[in-house]
Design an enzyme around this catalytic site. Structure first.
Site, PDB file in Angstrom:
ATOM      1  N   GLU A   1     -18.000  12.556  -4.749  1.00  0.00           N
ATOM      2  CA  GLU A   1     -18.830  13.333  -5.665  1.00  0.00           C
ATOM      3  C   GLU A   1     -18.204  14.703  -5.951  1.00  0.00           C
ATOM      4  O   GLU A   1     -18.211  15.190  -7.080  1.00  0.00           O
ATOM      5  CB  GLU A   1     -20.230  13.544  -5.070  1.00  0.00           C
TER       6      GLU A   1
ATOM      7  N   CYS B   1     -23.963  12.799   1.004  1.00  0.00           N
ATOM      8  CA  CYS B   1     -24.252  13.396   2.312  1.00  0.00           C
ATOM      9  C   CYS B   1     -24.991  14.720   2.135  1.00  0.00           C
ATOM     10  O   CYS B   1     -24.849  15.420   1.134  1.00  0.00           O
ATOM     11  CB  CYS B   1     -22.971  13.599   3.105  1.00  0.00           C
TER      12      CYS B   1
ATOM     13  N   ASP C   1       5.741 -14.953  20.147  1.00  0.00           N
ATOM     14  CA  ASP C   1       6.079 -14.757  18.728  1.00  0.00           C
ATOM     15  C   ASP C   1       6.858 -13.472  18.463  1.00  0.00           C
ATOM     16  O   ASP C   1       7.485 -13.332  17.415  1.00  0.00           O
ATOM     17  CB  ASP C   1       4.805 -14.738  17.879  1.00  0.00           C
TER      18      ASP C   1
ATOM     19  N   GLU D   1      -5.774 -11.300  15.620  1.00  0.00           N
ATOM     20  CA  GLU D   1      -4.766 -12.214  15.103  1.00  0.00           C
ATOM     21  C   GLU D   1      -4.245 -13.230  16.122  1.00  0.00           C
ATOM     22  O   GLU D   1      -3.253 -13.902  15.862  1.00  0.00           O
ATOM     23  CB  GLU D   1      -3.601 -11.410  14.509  1.00  0.00           C
TER      24      GLU D   1
ATOM     25  N   GLY E   1      -3.864 -14.943  20.424  1.00  0.00           N
ATOM     26  CA  GLY E   1      -3.822 -16.359  20.157  1.00  0.00           C
ATOM     27  C   GLY E   1      -5.110 -17.073  20.526  1.00  0.00           C
ATOM     28  O   GLY E   1      -6.191 -16.491  20.486  1.00  0.00           O
TER      29      GLY E   1
END
Length: 361
Positions: free
Chosen positions: A48, A71, A196, A293, A295
């Site tokens: 704003e 706010c 990985d 993410e 395992g």
């Protein structure tokens, strides 16, 4: 139409304003949009303020559209309501009430006392979805949790040798990198790091990298992993159990010397750390959204915690037959007691399919 434009503007702040909400604002006068603004960065001016102060002409008598209630208290910046009132704006149209207890309804009440006409609840569902992470964080003090899974048609996230690169296609992986740029943290288990060796970054998108969080109760992570040699690509935090820390003091010192934040917490006898504890600690650190993410053991633990909000499954047109399932360690359930998703949406991605859904609470 105008509120939709506010949401589009607001989304430009994704990944930069957290733990604040994403907010966009539009000022209309004499039937024309005279300025658009959005909250660009945490600690900077709100939407704003950016909109009002950027207008070269007077905004007296204008209408302000904003997707979240302005706010009304002093935080890192002065109250937006004060500037709206002093500017002479005569009407404010708001997408949704701010769930922050410091604001909730107070900003609207202040504007009305000043004689400004206020309308609330325009495109509210869309406004709530945009700031779903903020809503959970500000009301419960813990991050919004999304599980991200890449799997084959027959539900395997890795082959029998536990290799998972690459199940999904390049477009799906690019979308994951975009997702990382929008969340505060990504979470993986130590097995994922060791097997990985991922970077867990936004991979050249020129976006901010999230905090990388490793869950490693038994402190088994490989110290030579890429994630520990990339300070410039983001900060890393690792959760370990107090018992494993005592037995591997030298390993802890090495990680700290690499700039890794080590958090020691109490665990069960199997070194399992409570998901509830992890999320509360992250919440106290100002983390409002996390992308989990992997395992399989981590996915299972999060789902059993009943603290997951959203699921993203990238399904590749591949069949493995044998391999690792994403929820391998879930307790047995019959079809009448299975986990159910709501509001499921499917998107085709160059042959992959993305399923997006929300967990019932």
């Amino acid at each position: 139409m105008y509120m939709s434009q506010c949401l589009t503007l607001a989304e430009q702040g994704a990944g930069n304003v957290s733990p604040n909400p994403m907010v966009g604002a539009i000022i209309i006068k004499d039937g024309k949009i005279i300025y658009r603004g959005y909250h660009k960065r945490f600690g900077d001016s709100h939407a704003e303020v950016n909109a009002i102060r950027s207008v070269k002409s007077s905004v007296r008598g204008a209408t302000l559209y904003v997707n979240l209630e302005p706010c009304s208290y002093y935080g890192k910046t002065p109250p937006c309501t004060d500037l709206i009132i002093s500017s002479g704006i005569s009407k404010v149209i708001i997408g949704m009430i701010d769930p922050n207890p410091l604001v909730s309804g107070k900003g609207i009440a202040q504007l009305k006392r000043a004689g400004i006409k206020v309308l609330v609840g325009i495109s509210e569902d869309d406004c709530r979805k945009l700031n779903e992470a903020f809503i959970k964080y500000i009301t419960k003090g813990v991050p919004f949790v999304t599980l991200k899974i890449a799997q084959t048609i027959d539900g395997k996230i890795a082959d029998t040798s536990e290799r998972s690169k690459w199940i999904s296609n390049p477009l799906s992986r690019k979308i994951v990198h975009e997702l990382r740029s929008r969340v505060d943290a990504v979470i993986v288990g130590a097995d994922t790091i060791n097997k990985d060796n991922p970077q867990l970054t936004t991979h050249g998108l020129n976006r901010r990298n999230p905090l990388r969080v490793i869950l490693d109760g038994g402190f088994r992570v490989n110290l030579n992993s890429k994630i520990f040699s990339q300070r410039k690509k983001g900060k890393t935090l690792i959760f370990i159990s107090e018992r494993s820390s005592q037995r591997k003091e030298q390993k802890k010192k090495i990680l700290i010397s690499k700039g890794v934040e080590v958090v020691e917490v109490k665990s069960r006898g199997d070194h399992m750390i409570s998901i509830d504890t992890i999320l509360k600690i992250l919440g106290l650190k100002g983390i409002s959204s996390v992308l989990v993410e992997g395992g399989s053991s981590v996915f299972s633990a999060f789902l059993q915690s009943n603290m997951v909000d959203k699921l993203l499954v990238f399904i590749a047109p591949k069949i493995l037959g044998q391999g690792l399932s994403p929820f391998e360690q879930l307790t047995n359930r019959n079809i009448t007691k299975c986990v159910q998703l709501n509001n499921v949406v499917a998107t085709l991605l160059d042959g992959d399919v993305l399923l997006e859904g929300y967990f019932k609470k």
